[in-house]
Design a protein around this motif. Structure first.
Motif, PDB file in Angstrom:
ATOM      1  N   ASP A   1       0.688  -1.328   0.350  1.00 43.85           N
ATOM      2  CA  ASP A   1      -0.257  -0.408   0.113  1.00 43.85           C
ATOM      3  C   ASP A   1       0.292   1.201  -0.128  1.00 43.85           C
ATOM      4  O   ASP A   1       0.392   2.638  -0.662  1.00 43.85           O
TER       5      ASP A   1
ATOM      6  N   ARG B   1      -1.845   4.144  -2.032  1.00 45.83           N
ATOM      7  CA  ARG B   1      -2.258   5.248  -1.020  1.00 45.83           C
ATOM      8  C   ARG B   1      -1.385   6.625  -1.512  1.00 45.83           C
ATOM      9  O   ARG B   1      -0.295   6.467  -1.586  1.00 45.83           O
TER      10      ARG B   1
ATOM     11  N   SER C   1       0.506   7.991   0.930  1.00 46.61           N
ATOM     12  CA  SER C   1       2.331   7.361   1.585  1.00 46.61           C
ATOM     13  C   SER C   1       3.436   7.995   1.428  1.00 46.61           C
ATOM     14  O   SER C   1       3.571   8.933   0.371  1.00 46.61           O
TER      15      SER C   1
END
Length: 478
Positions: A283, A291, A294
Motif C-alpha cells: 500500500d 495510497r 504515503s
C-alpha cells in the motif's frame, strides 16, 4: 489437548540423542554463571542496538518504547536427518506457493479448476489487480519466505506442521544471525563439542538471490534495501541486512523515477537501481498507484516495475498467498502444481465463512485458537483455553458479526524446550521460522531458522510483540 512434545527429553525421562552432550554440559553449569552470561548477552545486545519497537506502547513521557527481544541461553537442537526432511518440505511448499501466485496473476488455472474458490482470491484485500499479466523474473514472487513451523505430539511422537506462511516482508532473520554470534561468544566450548551447521552465510545467499532476479540484460545489478525508516519496529534488521550484504539502505525519499528507470540519490549523483529488497508494504510503495498519502515509497515505481525495469523482492501482490484464508488450500496447491503429496502438513483449520465450520467454532470457542485472516504478530486472536468467559463472549460477538474475517484451529500443545527463566530451567513452548530463498534457479535455506519462545509459563504466544523471546537453533551435522 495432548501433552507437549519435549524437545530434549522423552516421556520416559531419557535425554534425546541430539541433546546428550549438551545436557551433560548443562548439568555442570552453576546457575550464577548462567545468570551472568544472560546479563552479558543483554548488555551486548543493548549496546549493538538490537531492539524491537513496540507499536502502541509508550513510556512515561509519552514517547514510543523500544525493548530488547529476550534471548534465551539454551539452544533448540535439531538432528541433521530431521532438518533435511523439513528442508525438502519447505522447498516443495514455497515452490508451490510461487506457482500459485504466478497462476493467480496469469492463467488462473487453479481457480478455473475449482481447487481454490475464485471469490477467496479475487475479492481478497491482498489481491492486486495491477499485477495481472505482469511478468516477474523467473516467475518468482516470494524471494524471501518465512514459514512458521510448530511441532505437536499427535500420538506418534512429535510431528512438524506449518502454522502459517509469511511471504510479504518476513522479519526476524537478523535475530537468527545475532543469536548464533552471541552463543559462539558466550559458549565457544559448545561449538567444539557439537558439529553445528553454520548460518552466517545467509546474507551472502540473500544477495546472491537478489542479484539473480535482476531485470534481464543487467550484468552488475545494483541492489538496495528499502526501509520505512528508523521508527519501524524492524529497522535494526533493515540496517543490519544492508550492512551485511554491502548494499545501500534507502528510504522512499532517496529514490526517484526518470525515463522509465528507478534511481537513488548519491553524493556522486543519481545511480540506477535494479533490485529493491523492500521492507515496505504494498500500500505504501507508490503514492500514484496505491495510497496517495504515503511518503514511504517512490512515485512512479509501479510503472517501472510493470515495464520490467526494476525487480521488487518480494513482488507486489505476494500477500494473496500468505493470507490465512488461503492457507488451508496450500496442500491442494502442492498436488495441483507439483503432482506430489505435501511433505509438511497444515494444522487442521476451520473456515468461519463456511456455515458448518462457523457453527462448530462457535460451539467450541473455549478450546480453539481463532485468528483474523489478515492478522499478524499475535494480535486480533482468541486462545480459547486461556481466555475468560467474558473474553470468549466478547469475541463471539465479533466473530458472529464478521465470520469471513476469521479462521480457527485446534489449540496445539506446541513442543517445549528447556529455557533459562528466573526460577531456573523450565520448559517453555516454542515454534520455528526457517527462511527460504527463491531465485527461480534455486530454492535455498540455511540450516535452522529463528526459534521463538513463549517465556510466560503455559503461554502459547511466541510473538516478540507479545513478550516472546528467541533462541539459537542448532542443526547438527549428520
Amino acid at each position: 489437548m495432548k501433552p507437549a512434545f519435549d524437545e530434549m527429553n522423552t516421556a520416559a525421562g531419557a535425554v534425546r540423542p541430539q541433546y546428550e552432550v549438551y545436557a551433560e554440559w548443562l548439568k555442570r553449569q552453576p546457575a550464577d554463571a548462567m545468570r551472568s552470561r544472560r546479563a552479558e548477552a543483554e548488555m551486548i545486545f543493548r549496546r549493538v542496538g538490537i531492539t524491537f519497537a513496540v507499536y502502541g506502547a509508550k513510556d512515561e513521557d509519552g514517547a514510543g518504547t523500544e525493548r530488547l527481544i529476550p534471548f534465551d541461553l539454551i539452544p533448540r537442537v535439531i538432528p541433521g536427518a530431521e532438518w533435511r526432511r523439513m528442508e525438502e518440505g519447505l522447498r516443495q511448499r514455497v515452490t508451490a506457493l510461487n506457482r500459485f501466485i504466478d497462476d493467480v496473476y496469469h492463467g488462473q488455472e487453479i481457480l478455473r479448476a475449482g481447487v481454490v474458490p475464485s471469490e477467496q482470491v479475487l475479492n481478497n484485500a491482498q489481491f492486486r489487480k495491477e499485477m495481472m499479466g505482469v511478468a516477474v523474473p523467473g516467475g518468482v514472487y516470494s524471494h524471501i519466505s518465512g514459514i512458521d513451523i510448530v511441532r505437536a505430539d499427535t500420538g506418534q511422537g512429535g510431528e512438524y506442521y506449518v502454522l502459517e506462511d509469511n511471504l510479504r516482508v518476513p522479519s526476524g532473520v537478523s535475530y537468527m544471525l545475532e543469536n548464533r554470534k552471541m552463543m559462539m561468544r558466550l559458549f565457544p566450548e559448545l561449538f567444539s563439542m557439537h558439529r553445528v551447521e553454520p548460518v552466517a552465510h545467509y546474507p551472502d545467499l540473500l544477495l546472491e538471490t537478489l542479484r539473480a532476479v535482476s531485470p534481464g540484460g543487467v550484468n552488475e545489478p545494483t541492489v538496495v534495501v528499502l526501509t520505512p525508516g528508523m521508527y519501524n519496529s524492524a529497522y535494526f534488521e533493515h540496517a543490519f541486512l544492508a550492512q551485511q550484504m554491502g548494499v545501500e539502505l534507502v528510504e522512499g525519499q532517496d529514490l526517484f523515477v526518470k525515463d522509465g528507470f528507478v534511481y537513488m540519490r548519491t553524493t556522486q549523483g543519481p545511480k540506477r537501481v535494479d533490485v529493491i529488497y523492500r521492507r515496505v508494504d504494498d500500500d505504501f510503495l507508490d503514492p500514484r498507484a496505491f495510497r496517495a498519502d504515503s511518503t514511504l515509497g517512490c512515485a512512479g515505481l509501479l510503472d517501472v516495475y510493470r515495464a520490467g525495469n526494476i525487480t521488487l523482492a518480494n513482488a507486489i501482490g505476494t500477500g494473496i498467498a500468505d493470507d490465512k484464508s488461503i492457507y488451508p488450500y496450500v496442500p491442494k496447491m502442492v498436488e495441483f502444481y507439483l503432482g506430489e503429496k505435501p511433505i509438511l502438513n497444515n494444522v487442521p483449520t476451520w473456515l468461519c465463512r463456511e456455515a458448518d465450520d462457523l457453527a462448530y467454532v462457535l460451539a467450541h470457542l473455549h478450546e480453539l485458537v481463532v485468528k483474523e485472516v489478515h492478522g499478524a504478530g499475535g494480535y486480533g486472536m482468541l486462545v480459547g483455553p486461556a481466555a475468560s468467559k467474558a473474553e470468549i463472549a466478547a469475541f463471539r460477538a465479533v466473530l458472529e458479526a464478521n465470520p469471513a474475517n476469521y479462521i480457527a484451529q485446534p489449540t496445539l500443545a506446541l513442543s517445549t524446550c528447556p529455557t533459562f527463566v528466573e526460577a531456573g530451567i523450565a520448559p517453555r513452548h516454542i515454534d520455528l521460522r526457517p527462511y527460504v530463498l527463491s531465485s527461480g534457479k534455486a530454492v535455498q535455506t540455511v540450516p535452522g531458522g529463528l526459534t521463538r519462545v513463549a517465556l510466560k509459563e503455559g503461554s502459547l504466544v511466541v510473538n516478540s510483540s507479545q513478550g516472546g523471546g528467541t533462541k539459537d537453533t542448532w542443526v547438527l551435522e549428520e
